[in-house]
Design an enzyme around this catalytic site. Sequence first.
Site, short mmCIF file in Angstrom:
data_model
loop_
_atom_site.label_atom_id
_atom_site.label_comp_id
_atom_site.label_asym_id
_atom_site.label_seq_id
_atom_site.Cartn_x
_atom_site.Cartn_y
_atom_site.Cartn_z
N TYR A 145 -55.60 -68.19 -33.86
CA TYR A 145 -55.03 -66.93 -34.24
C TYR A 145 -56.34 -66.10 -33.83
O TYR A 145 -56.08 -65.14 -33.01
CB TYR A 145 -54.84 -66.58 -35.79
CG TYR A 145 -54.68 -65.25 -36.08
CD1 TYR A 145 -53.68 -64.50 -35.84
CD2 TYR A 145 -56.19 -64.75 -36.89
CE1 TYR A 145 -53.88 -63.15 -36.51
CE2 TYR A 145 -56.05 -63.55 -37.46
CZ TYR A 145 -54.65 -62.77 -37.14
OH TYR A 145 -54.74 -61.27 -37.72
N ALA A 148 -56.31 -65.81 -30.11
CA ALA A 148 -55.12 -65.23 -29.49
C ALA A 148 -55.72 -63.79 -29.77
O ALA A 148 -55.46 -62.65 -28.76
CB ALA A 148 -53.82 -65.27 -30.32
#
Length: 241
Positions: A145, A148
């Site tokens: 996460y 990203a």
Amino acid sequence: MDPLDFTGRAVVVTGGTRGIGAAIAHAFRAAGADVLVCGRSPSDVPGFMRADVRDPEQAAALIGAAVDRFGRLDVLVNNAGGSPQVPAGEASPRLHAKVIELNLIAPLHVSQAAYPVMRDQPEGGSILMVGSVSGTRPSPGTAAYGAAKAGLHHLATTLAVEWAPLVRVNSLIVGPLDPRLAAGVVPLGRPAVPGDVAGACLLLCSPLAGYVSGAALAVHGGGEWPAYLAEFRGAAYPPQK
């Protein structure tokens, strides 16, 4: 003329049925905009369309639906995202791929669909990426996460260059919304709330930010106190009597 009046403007908010996304959609509606939101699960919120933006065809259909309904597209807020808490050494390859797909690839899909619409409008348009402090510092428990979101910030800067001058692209660096993380950690003494993020979205998509593109606006209450300054936190946040 009120620069925060969005009457006659069309807005798409991905993941706009709850939390930050719902607050963003509500803020734009309150400012007069026509708003279309999407999510993967059925919802009865106003202006809802079911769509999984990880699928480029559904992402394109979402933008097409906005243009069909409103005749234009002025603002896209790429808000859909998230990740479960799983240590990197235990997360499956499939989980990592899905997290990156949702938090990085999906915003690219939707932005690509929105760009030609905005490019062909005399007024252009504005695209916002809702990022996270997890993309600017270590993100233990959500490694994919954080990676990203770091990529999302970079993507915004690149699209801002490629798609100028008619389309502005910016990102938000959103701090923790968990109340447990506020006291003694966030300098402003409280976590972010969805309305804080929504207000920043209105600002960046308004004429007040007409010369702002490729920027990352931190909405994190000043960040986090450095660990080596722990002794100063006590002075800043004395015990309540």
